[in-house]
Design a protein around this motif. Structure first.
Motif, PDB file in Angstrom:
ATOM      1  N   ASN A  32      32.004  33.646   7.048  1.00 11.31           N
ATOM      2  CA  ASN A  32      32.251  34.396   5.817  1.00 11.31           C
ATOM      3  C   ASN A  32      33.759  34.589   5.759  1.00 11.31           C
ATOM      4  OD1 ASN A  32      32.544  37.552   4.747  1.00 11.31           O
ATOM      5  ND2 ASN A  32      31.156  36.284   3.571  1.00 11.31           N
ATOM      6  N   PHE A  35      38.062  37.383   6.029  1.00 15.00           N
ATOM      7  CA  PHE A  35      38.193  38.244   7.197  1.00 15.00           C
ATOM      8  C   PHE A  35      39.431  37.815   8.001  1.00 15.00           C
ATOM      9  CE2 PHE A  35      36.380  39.923  11.303  1.00 15.00           C
ATOM     10  CZ  PHE A  35      36.037  41.186  10.865  1.00 15.00           C
ATOM     11  N   GLU A  39      39.033  34.411   9.742  1.00 14.15           N
ATOM     12  CA  GLU A  39      38.712  33.325   8.812  1.00 14.15           C
ATOM     13  C   GLU A  39      39.067  33.784   7.411  1.00 14.15           C
ATOM     14  OE1 GLU A  39      35.908  33.559  11.158  1.00 14.15           O
ATOM     15  OE2 GLU A  39      35.641  35.626  10.550  1.00 14.15           O
ATOM     16  N   PHE A  76      28.101  37.387   4.943  1.00 14.73           N
ATOM     17  CA  PHE A  76      28.037  37.724   6.365  1.00 14.73           C
ATOM     18  C   PHE A  76      26.599  38.016   6.796  1.00 14.73           C
ATOM     19  CE2 PHE A  76      28.277  40.514  10.041  1.00 14.73           C
ATOM     20  CZ  PHE A  76      29.032  39.722  10.883  1.00 14.73           C
ATOM     21  N   ALA A  93      32.326  34.327  13.134  1.00 16.50           N
ATOM     22  CA  ALA A  93      32.781  35.119  11.988  1.00 16.50           C
ATOM     23  C   ALA A  93      33.291  36.476  12.443  1.00 16.50           C
ATOM     24  CB  ALA A  93      31.622  35.293  11.002  1.00 16.50           C
ATOM     25  N   GLY A  94      34.072  36.480  13.521  1.00 18.28           N
ATOM     26  CA  GLY A  94      34.488  37.769  14.070  1.00 18.28           C
ATOM     27  C   GLY A  94      33.249  38.599  14.337  1.00 18.28           C
ATOM     28  N   MET A  95      32.189  37.898  14.768  1.00 24.19           N
ATOM     29  CA  MET A  95      30.883  38.556  14.878  1.00 24.19           C
ATOM     30  C   MET A  95      30.740  39.320  16.188  1.00 24.19           C
ATOM     31  SD  MET A  95      27.072  36.999  14.550  1.00 24.19           S
ATOM     32  CE  MET A  95      27.153  36.607  12.810  1.00 24.19           C
ATOM     33  N   THR A  96      30.353  40.565  16.059  1.00 28.20           N
ATOM     34  CA  THR A  96      30.170  41.436  17.211  1.00 28.20           C
ATOM     35  C   THR A  96      28.839  41.158  17.901  1.00 28.20           C
ATOM     36  OG1 THR A  96      31.411  43.133  16.043  1.00 28.20           O
ATOM     37  CG2 THR A  96      30.047  43.868  17.900  1.00 28.20           C
ATOM     38  N   ARG A 101      21.160  41.902  17.151  1.00 24.99           N
ATOM     39  CA  ARG A 101      21.391  40.476  16.848  1.00 24.99           C
ATOM     40  C   ARG A 101      20.885  39.592  17.985  1.00 24.99           C
ATOM     41  NH1 ARG A 101      27.460  41.596  14.431  1.00 24.99           N
ATOM     42  NH2 ARG A 101      26.760  42.452  12.431  1.00 24.99           N
ATOM     43  N   GLN A 144      31.812  46.560   4.707  1.00 26.02           N
ATOM     44  CA  GLN A 144      31.260  45.261   4.325  1.00 26.02           C
ATOM     45  C   GLN A 144      29.800  45.253   4.753  1.00 26.02           C
ATOM     46  OE1 GLN A 144      32.744  41.616   6.165  1.00 26.02           O
ATOM     47  NE2 GLN A 144      31.652  40.359   4.671  1.00 26.02           N
ATOM     48  N   THR A 147      27.712  44.453   8.334  1.00 25.51           N
ATOM     49  CA  THR A 147      28.594  44.411   9.502  1.00 25.51           C
ATOM     50  C   THR A 147      28.269  45.593  10.408  1.00 25.51           C
ATOM     51  OG1 THR A 147      30.271  45.740   8.378  1.00 25.51           O
ATOM     52  CG2 THR A 147      30.474  43.340   8.204  1.00 25.51           C
ATOM     53  N   THR A 148      28.855  45.589  11.594  1.00 23.60           N
ATOM     54  CA  THR A 148      28.628  46.715  12.498  1.00 23.60           C
ATOM     55  C   THR A 148      29.177  48.004  11.886  1.00 23.60           C
ATOM     56  OG1 THR A 148      30.600  45.984  13.693  1.00 23.60           O
ATOM     57  CG2 THR A 148      28.466  45.431  14.661  1.00 23.60           C
ATOM     58  N   ASP A 189      36.904  46.203  11.070  1.00 25.57           N
ATOM     59  CA  ASP A 189      37.549  45.718  12.297  1.00 25.57           C
ATOM     60  C   ASP A 189      39.082  45.806  12.194  1.00 25.57           C
ATOM     61  OD1 ASP A 189      34.947  44.532  11.635  1.00 25.57           O
ATOM     62  OD2 ASP A 189      35.103  43.520  13.563  1.00 25.57           O
ATOM     63  N   GLU A 213      34.342  46.512  20.452  1.00 26.59           N
ATOM     64  CA  GLU A 213      33.286  45.490  20.455  1.00 26.59           C
ATOM     65  C   GLU A 213      33.770  44.140  20.971  1.00 26.59           C
ATOM     66  OE1 GLU A 213      32.838  45.461  16.082  1.00 26.59           O
ATOM     67  OE2 GLU A 213      31.209  46.873  16.396  1.00 26.59           O
ATOM     68  N   TYR A 215      33.579  39.975  20.357  1.00 26.38           N
ATOM     69  CA  TYR A 215      33.258  38.917  19.391  1.00 26.38           C
ATOM     70  C   TYR A 215      32.748  37.694  20.140  1.00 26.38           C
ATOM     71  CZ  TYR A 215      36.208  41.216  15.781  1.00 26.38           C
ATOM     72  OH  TYR A 215      36.765  42.070  14.874  1.00 26.38           O
TER      73      TYR A 215
HETATM   74  N1  ARG Z   1      32.661  42.495  13.667  1.00 20.75           N
HETATM   75  C1  ARG Z   1      31.867  42.912  12.575  1.00 20.75           C
HETATM   76  C2  ARG Z   1      30.418  42.515  12.761  1.00 20.75           C
HETATM   77  O1  ARG Z   1      30.100  41.692  13.525  1.00 20.75           O
HETATM   78  C3  ARG Z   1      32.377  42.407  11.243  1.00 20.75           C
HETATM   79  C4  ARG Z   1      32.472  40.935  11.104  1.00 20.75           C
HETATM   80  C5  ARG Z   1      32.720  40.490   9.687  1.00 20.75           C
HETATM   81  N2  ARG Z   1      33.081  39.128   9.673  1.00 20.75           N
HETATM   82  C6  ARG Z   1      33.370  38.384   8.586  1.00 20.75           C
HETATM   83  N3  ARG Z   1      33.718  37.153   8.739  1.00 20.75           N
HETATM   84  N4  ARG Z   1      33.288  38.915   7.407  1.00 20.75           N
HETATM   85  O2  ARG Z   1      29.565  43.010  12.112  1.00 20.75           O
END
Ligand code: ARG
Length: 258
Positions: A32, A35, A39, A76, A93-96, A101, A144, A147-148, A189, A213, A215
């Motif tokens: 997504n 961010f 990305e 996301f 995606a900077g995903m926690t 999950r 957002q 998201t976390t 974040d 957190e 990633y």
């Molecule tokens: N780190 C947060 C999560 O995992 C936000 C990540 C949002 N990433 C993005 N690409 N929009 O929930």
């Protein structure tokens, strides 16, 4: 004439043979791309591209594993399902990494740390995380969706009757809602927070941490083979300095220390 034709045909066959031999299988990464610096869209030689830490790490890892990286953009909140149903090969995606999950996907080794921070307008009455949990504060928090930041604020604030959570399609929209006074703060974040604050006047990041957190990239439960290869590539590219250089390019060390 016939000979020339045969020669051209033979040459074409050779060329297509080479092209065929060089075509690598595609590896689809879902993300997504709103961010920064992980990305986001940027024009590179007049071409609209997805750039950033995740995009570059993924490209390096894909190359190491012998694939061509293809980036598929989506909301996301759609990423986990896209991974678990095999629509994409992995999500970055900077995903926690979270326990919820993990029930649906497997995570790679972690490659970065994120901190959930709070953005407010300069001079805001909100000065720390605790202010969000204050009885009667009735804060409207922008996040957002999925998201976390959304999950934590939903549990800690909305479910407790302490305030409201407004969910936006992306972080930039949440920040815009803060600028126009629709929300009192944004929980997001830290690195994207810095980018959004730099792009808008009158906003500040509070010197207080909501959560720290890890990633990681997400893979389908059954695709442990790809996950293992990905981790191997991550390790090798960290050890040879490729990944540290990508991170340093987007988050210079002296800036990170600020
Ligand atoms: N780190 C947060 C999560 O995992 C936000 C990540 C949002 N990433 C993005 N690409 N929009 O929930």
């Amino acid at each position: 004439m016939k000979k020339i034709f045969a020669f051209v045909l033979a040459a074409l066959f050779c060329l297509s043979g080479i092209a065929f031999a060089e075509a690598k299988p595609e590896l689809h990464m879902g993300t997504n791309a709103n961010f920064p610096p992980y990305e986001y869209h940027e024009y590179v030689d007049d071409v609209d591209m997805v750039v950033g830490i995740d995009a570059e790490i993924a490209a390096a890892v894909a190359e190491y594993m012998g694939y061509d990286l293809v980036i598929d953009e989506m909301e996301f909140g759609a990423l986990i399902t896209a991974v678990s149903t095999g629509k994409i090969d992995f999500a970055m995606a900077g995903m926690t990494v979270t326990d919820e999950r993990k029930e649906s996907v497997n995570f790679s080794d972690t490659y970065a740390t994120g901190i959930q921070v709070i953005i407010v307008k300069e001079g805001s009455a909100i000065t720390s995380v605790d202010d969000l949990f204050a009885e009667g504060a009735n804060t409207i928090v922008g996040v957002q969706e999925s998201t976390t930041g959304d999950l934590y604020c939903t549990w800690d604030i909305e479910d407790e009757g302490l305030g409201t959570v407004d969910r936006y399609k992306n972080g930039a929209d949440a920040v815009q809602a803060l600028v126009t006074g629709k929300v009192d703060c944004v929980v997001i974040d830290n690195e994207p927070a810095k980018a959004f604050v730099a792009a808008n006047t009158g906003l500040v990041i509070l010197d207080t941490e909501y959560a720290v957190e890890d990633y990681a990239a997400a893979f389908a439960k059954e695709n442990t083979e790809l996950l293992d290869k990905f981790n191997e590539a991550l390790k090798a590219l960290t050890e040879d300095g490729t990944i540290p250089a990508i991170i340093e390019k987007y988050i210079p060390a002296e800036e990170a220390a600020e």
